[in-house]
Write a protein that holds these residues in place. Structure first.
Motif, PDB file in Angstrom:
ATOM      1  N   LYS A 136       0.808  -1.214   0.000  1.00 40.60           N
ATOM      2  CA  LYS A 136       0.000   0.000   0.000  1.00 40.60           C
ATOM      3  C   LYS A 136       0.843   1.267   0.000  1.00 40.60           C
ATOM      4  CE  LYS A 136      -3.990  -2.084   2.336  1.00 40.60           C
ATOM      5  NZ  LYS A 136      -4.869  -2.042   3.533  1.00 40.60           N
ATOM      6  N   ASN A 137       2.032   1.199   0.588  1.00 43.38           N
ATOM      7  CA  ASN A 137       2.881   2.384   0.655  1.00 43.38           C
ATOM      8  C   ASN A 137       4.348   1.985   0.656  1.00 43.38           C
ATOM      9  OD1 ASN A 137       3.595   1.883   3.541  1.00 43.38           O
ATOM     10  ND2 ASN A 137       1.426   2.373   3.847  1.00 43.38           N
ATOM     11  N   LEU A 138       5.207   2.980   0.481  1.00 42.73           N
ATOM     12  CA  LEU A 138       6.643   2.730   0.382  1.00 42.73           C
ATOM     13  C   LEU A 138       7.218   2.259   1.715  1.00 42.73           C
ATOM     14  CD1 LEU A 138       9.001   2.871  -1.614  1.00 42.73           C
ATOM     15  CD2 LEU A 138       9.389   5.229  -0.901  1.00 42.73           C
ATOM     16  N   GLU A 139       6.635   2.714   2.801  1.00 43.44           N
ATOM     17  CA  GLU A 139       7.114   2.297   4.119  1.00 43.44           C
ATOM     18  C   GLU A 139       6.953   0.792   4.311  1.00 43.44           C
ATOM     19  OE1 GLU A 139       6.504   3.479   8.845  1.00 43.44           O
ATOM     20  OE2 GLU A 139       5.048   4.135   7.341  1.00 43.44           O
ATOM     21  N   ASP A 140       5.823   0.247   3.870  1.00 41.58           N
ATOM     22  CA  ASP A 140       5.599  -1.197   3.984  1.00 41.58           C
ATOM     23  C   ASP A 140       6.603  -1.977   3.137  1.00 41.58           C
ATOM     24  OD1 ASP A 140       3.520  -0.904   5.751  1.00 41.58           O
ATOM     25  OD2 ASP A 140       1.940  -1.102   4.246  1.00 41.58           O
ATOM     26  N   VAL A 141       6.897  -1.457   1.944  1.00 39.08           N
ATOM     27  CA  VAL A 141       7.878  -2.123   1.081  1.00 39.08           C
ATOM     28  C   VAL A 141       9.238  -2.156   1.775  1.00 39.08           C
ATOM     29  CG1 VAL A 141       8.907  -2.239  -1.207  1.00 39.08           C
ATOM     30  CG2 VAL A 141       6.672  -1.177  -0.930  1.00 39.08           C
ATOM     31  N   THR A 142       9.614  -1.041   2.377  1.00 35.89           N
ATOM     32  CA  THR A 142      10.911  -0.949   3.043  1.00 35.89           C
ATOM     33  C   THR A 142      10.991  -1.879   4.233  1.00 35.89           C
ATOM     34  OG1 THR A 142      11.096   1.376   2.365  1.00 35.89           O
ATOM     35  CG2 THR A 142      12.551   0.624   4.129  1.00 35.89           C
ATOM     36  N   HIS A 143       9.936  -1.924   5.044  1.00 35.75           N
ATOM     37  CA  HIS A 143       9.927  -2.816   6.203  1.00 35.75           C
ATOM     38  C   HIS A 143      10.034  -4.273   5.762  1.00 35.75           C
ATOM     39  CE1 HIS A 143       7.792   0.293   8.994  1.00 35.75           C
ATOM     40  NE2 HIS A 143       9.099   0.456   8.951  1.00 35.75           N
ATOM     41  N   SER A 145      11.381  -5.398   3.058  1.00 33.44           N
ATOM     42  CA  SER A 145      12.743  -5.605   2.538  1.00 33.44           C
ATOM     43  C   SER A 145      13.735  -5.834   3.672  1.00 33.44           C
ATOM     44  CB  SER A 145      13.168  -4.407   1.690  1.00 33.44           C
ATOM     45  OG  SER A 145      12.313  -4.242   0.569  1.00 33.44           O
ATOM     46  N   CYS A 146      13.597  -5.051   4.740  1.00 31.52           N
ATOM     47  CA  CYS A 146      14.504  -5.202   5.883  1.00 31.52           C
ATOM     48  C   CYS A 146      14.353  -6.569   6.535  1.00 31.52           C
ATOM     49  CB  CYS A 146      14.239  -4.104   6.907  1.00 31.52           C
ATOM     50  SG  CYS A 146      14.737  -2.450   6.375  1.00 31.52           S
ATOM     51  N   TYR A 147      13.125  -7.063   6.594  1.00 35.39           N
ATOM     52  CA  TYR A 147      12.884  -8.336   7.258  1.00 35.39           C
ATOM     53  C   TYR A 147      13.403  -9.526   6.459  1.00 35.39           C
ATOM     54  CZ  TYR A 147      10.162  -6.920  11.308  1.00 35.39           C
ATOM     55  OH  TYR A 147       9.783  -6.401  12.524  1.00 35.39           O
ATOM     56  N   ILE A 148      13.392  -9.435   5.134  1.00 37.12           N
ATOM     57  CA  ILE A 148      13.762 -10.617   4.332  1.00 37.12           C
ATOM     58  C   ILE A 148      15.148 -10.533   3.727  1.00 37.12           C
ATOM     59  CG2 ILE A 148      11.331 -10.986   3.751  1.00 37.12           C
ATOM     60  CD1 ILE A 148      12.111 -10.129   0.843  1.00 37.12           C
ATOM     61  N   GLN A 149      15.868  -9.412   3.913  1.00 36.77           N
ATOM     62  CA  GLN A 149      17.130  -9.231   3.186  1.00 36.77           C
ATOM     63  C   GLN A 149      18.175 -10.289   3.546  1.00 36.77           C
ATOM     64  OE1 GLN A 149      20.230  -7.866   4.515  1.00 36.77           O
ATOM     65  NE2 GLN A 149      19.475  -7.920   6.607  1.00 36.77           N
ATOM     66  N   ASN A 214      18.150  -4.321  -8.143  1.00 37.96           N
ATOM     67  CA  ASN A 214      18.594  -4.315  -6.738  1.00 37.96           C
ATOM     68  C   ASN A 214      17.645  -3.528  -5.835  1.00 37.96           C
ATOM     69  OD1 ASN A 214      20.979  -5.808  -7.286  1.00 37.96           O
ATOM     70  ND2 ASN A 214      22.001  -3.943  -7.946  1.00 37.96           N
ATOM     71  N   ALA A 215      16.343  -3.595  -6.115  1.00 34.47           N
ATOM     72  CA  ALA A 215      15.378  -2.793  -5.360  1.00 34.47           C
ATOM     73  C   ALA A 215      15.426  -3.091  -3.866  1.00 34.47           C
ATOM     74  CB  ALA A 215      13.971  -3.035  -5.903  1.00 34.47           C
ATOM     75  N   LEU A 216      15.455  -4.360  -3.499  1.00 39.20           N
ATOM     76  CA  LEU A 216      15.433  -4.724  -2.085  1.00 39.20           C
ATOM     77  C   LEU A 216      16.655  -4.166  -1.362  1.00 39.20           C
ATOM     78  CD1 LEU A 216      14.410  -8.121  -0.590  1.00 39.20           C
ATOM     79  CD2 LEU A 216      16.565  -7.089   0.102  1.00 39.20           C
ATOM     80  N   ASP A 217      17.825  -4.361  -1.940  1.00 39.04           N
ATOM     81  CA  ASP A 217      19.050  -3.887  -1.301  1.00 39.04           C
ATOM     82  C   ASP A 217      19.080  -2.368  -1.179  1.00 39.04           C
ATOM     83  OD1 ASP A 217      20.139  -6.399  -0.914  1.00 39.04           O
ATOM     84  OD2 ASP A 217      21.024  -6.457  -2.892  1.00 39.04           O
ATOM     85  N   ILE A 218      18.614  -1.683  -2.201  1.00 37.56           N
ATOM     86  CA  ILE A 218      18.606  -0.214  -2.184  1.00 37.56           C
ATOM     87  C   ILE A 218      17.644   0.301  -1.113  1.00 37.56           C
ATOM     88  CG2 ILE A 218      17.917   1.827  -3.504  1.00 37.56           C
ATOM     89  CD1 ILE A 218      19.101   0.441  -5.984  1.00 37.56           C
ATOM     90  N   LEU A 219      16.480  -0.315  -1.001  1.00 39.60           N
ATOM     91  CA  LEU A 219      15.523   0.101   0.019  1.00 39.60           C
ATOM     92  C   LEU A 219      16.097  -0.096   1.423  1.00 39.60           C
ATOM     93  CD1 LEU A 219      12.290  -1.431  -1.554  1.00 39.60           C
ATOM     94  CD2 LEU A 219      12.671   1.005  -1.104  1.00 39.60           C
ATOM     95  N   VAL A 220      16.756  -1.231   1.647  1.00 40.93           N
ATOM     96  CA  VAL A 220      17.336  -1.511   2.955  1.00 40.93           C
ATOM     97  C   VAL A 220      18.471  -0.542   3.272  1.00 40.93           C
ATOM     98  CG1 VAL A 220      18.682  -3.210   4.277  1.00 40.93           C
ATOM     99  CG2 VAL A 220      16.702  -3.956   2.947  1.00 40.93           C
ATOM    100  N   HIS A 221      19.268  -0.264   2.288  1.00 35.61           N
ATOM    101  CA  HIS A 221      20.486   0.526   2.518  1.00 35.61           C
ATOM    102  C   HIS A 221      20.226   2.016   2.615  1.00 35.61           C
ATOM    103  CE1 HIS A 221      24.740   1.242   2.690  1.00 35.61           C
ATOM    104  NE2 HIS A 221      24.742   1.980   1.601  1.00 35.61           N
ATOM    105  N   TYR A 222      19.257   2.532   1.851  1.00 39.29           N
ATOM    106  CA  TYR A 222      19.092   3.977   1.745  1.00 39.29           C
ATOM    107  C   TYR A 222      17.865   4.523   2.461  1.00 39.29           C
ATOM    108  CZ  TYR A 222      22.862   3.859  -1.618  1.00 39.29           C
ATOM    109  OH  TYR A 222      24.066   3.683  -2.206  1.00 39.29           O
TER     110      TYR A 222
END
Length: 223
Positions: A136-143, A145-149, A214-222
């Protein structure tokens, strides 16, 4: 901990070995947001407010981590007025170093990261197909990504269509990860969609590409 005010919307925090040791935080934890790492971030923000009046409550933030050595790291926190600015920044990042690049560069030198790798869940079932999740939002995508990286190693692409975010995850290269566990963690934040060549083609033709690679890595890192 050294905090410097760069501007009214940006601060720079330098953490050394003692800062992490005093809080019993492994440097790898900063990448995936452990409870202790989140507490450290809250302390950073409280000190930034106390020292510089840097208010970060209910404000979209972009967080960038830059390793300075094997036991120190610089974190740049930037306030953004419009969440769309984060999307624009992500598109501009392109092929910059990812979290996994940073992690791998330290693994041979930091026993903490080696220990962290041993804690990764193991299972016989492996991911063998592409996945697609809607958020639903970018925050959910980022969270998510952090959990599964630490469970997922593979190519990922992030799209935006009709005010929703779509992440395509190519087959997982981490053969130790159980697919059901991976899906369960993703489903905490998003909804699984039908991963097919047809749906991927539709996104490529009609959706906005936020992060092509590299969407997942970029979201986690930045973020």
């Amino acid at each position: 901990m050294k905090i410097e005010k760069i501007s009214d919307t940006q601060i720079r925090v330098t953490l050394n070995h003692s800062d992490l040791q005093n809080r019993d935080i492994k440097i790898g934890e900063l990448a995936y947001g452990s409870t202790k790492a989140q507490a450290l971030f809250r302390d950073m923000m409280a000190k930034a407010y106390e020292d510089f009046g840097f208010e970060a409550e209910n404000v979209p933030l972009m967080i960038e981590a830059v390793p300075l050595s094997t036991d120190s790291i610089m974190i740049v926190v930037t306030k953004v007025d419009d969440p769309n600015q984060i999307e624009e920044r992500l598109e501009a990042i392109g092929e910059r170093p990812t979290h996994r690049t940073f992690k791998e560069s330290l693994e041979n030198k930091l026993s903490d990261l080696q220990a962290l790798a041993k804690e990764t869940p193991k299972a016989s079932n492996t991911a063998s197909h592409m996945l697609m999740y809607t958020f639903k939002n970018l925050e959910d995508v980022t969270h998510a990504s952090c959990y599964i990286q630490h469970l997922y190693f593979g190519e990922t692409t992030l799209y935006k269509y009709d005010n929703q975010y779509f992440m395509i995850l190519e087959p997982n290269k981490n053969k130790k990860t159980n697919t059901d566990i991976l899906k369960s963690m993703l489903s905490e934040f998003g909804e699984e969609g039908t991963a097919s060549d047809l749906n991927e083609t539709f996104l490529k033709e009609h959706a906005k590409v936020l992060i092509a690679s590299n969407a997942l890595d970029i979201l986690v890192h930045y973020l």
